[in-house]
Design an enzyme around this catalytic site. Structure first.
Site, short mmCIF file in Angstrom:
data_model
loop_
_atom_site.label_atom_id
_atom_site.label_comp_id
_atom_site.label_asym_id
_atom_site.label_seq_id
_atom_site.Cartn_x
_atom_site.Cartn_y
_atom_site.Cartn_z
N GLU A 46 39.81 63.01 45.84
CA GLU A 46 39.74 63.12 44.50
C GLU A 46 39.21 64.48 43.84
O GLU A 46 39.07 64.39 42.52
CB GLU A 46 38.95 61.92 44.77
N GLY A 71 26.39 39.17 49.31
CA GLY A 71 26.14 37.69 48.69
C GLY A 71 26.91 37.62 48.81
O GLY A 71 27.49 35.75 48.53
N GLU A 103 48.74 56.92 43.57
CA GLU A 103 49.53 57.08 43.00
C GLU A 103 49.67 55.64 41.26
O GLU A 103 49.65 56.17 40.34
CB GLU A 103 50.91 56.48 43.12
N GLU A 114 46.23 55.96 40.95
CA GLU A 114 44.80 56.00 40.55
C GLU A 114 44.65 57.74 39.93
O GLU A 114 44.87 58.86 40.44
CB GLU A 114 43.89 56.39 42.37
#
Length: 181
Positions: free
Chosen positions: A96, A115, A140, A142
């Protein structure tokens, strides 16, 4: 039966996807009545607080389809089968941001949405970033853009709800706490 325990009577598997599994459990409540619980099963995730040499935090901006908008977040990603969280953290950091590290500090682990989901997120911090010499291919599907902010700028983004997710808010609170010590 423990004080608040809900005993599962039956599980119906609804969906088995790439990221999550959805099931509906019928449970017996502590008072003996029954209820249905819609559950998301998740393999777990990591989040990384990357700090540059000039004390800026590296964030990624990416589109989040469930919200129909982009968010500015700390880098994060899903654990792969059998992968240790520290390995995932370095992999996600590289994919990233284009940086790597040899030093991760464990911050905490927390449930993201207890929850209805069992996702456990592990958070790490690194201030020992090294730029990669060769870009690592990410997912691929992202698309991210890097944003570097000071802690003060990040806190302003929180006020403006430009930073608006729990893990990133937690990271900013953690950094603010470190500053106070």
């Amino acid at each position: 039966m423990k004080k608040f325990e809900e005993k599962t009577i039956r599980t119906e598997k609804i969906y088995d996807g790439k990221v999550v599994k959805l099931q509906v459990d019928e449970v017996t409540l502590p008072d003996g009545k029954t209820a249905k619980r819609e559950l998301i099963k998740h393999p777990g995730a990591v989040a990384i607080i990357p700090i540059t040499k000039d004390k800026k935090i590296i964030f990624v901006e990416q589109y989040r389809k469930p919200l129909e908008k982009s968010l500015i977040e700390i880098p994060a990603g899903k654990l792969e089968q059998g992968e240790k969280p520290e390995v995932t953290a370095v992999r996600e950091l590289e994919e990233e941001t284009g940086y790597t590290t040899n030093q991760l500090k464990f911050v905490t682990s927390f449930y993201t949405s207890p929850g209805f989901a069992d996702e456990l997120m592990h958070m790490y911090l690194t201030d020992q970033l090294q730029p990669l010499t060769k870009k690592v291919a990410g997912d691929e599907d992202e698309f991210v853009e890097l944003i570097e902010l000071t802690l003060e700028e990040a806190k302003q983004y929180v006020k403006e709800q430009r930073i608006h997710d729990a893990k990133t808010n937690y990271a900013i609170l953690y950094l603010e706490m470190l500053e106070m010590m």
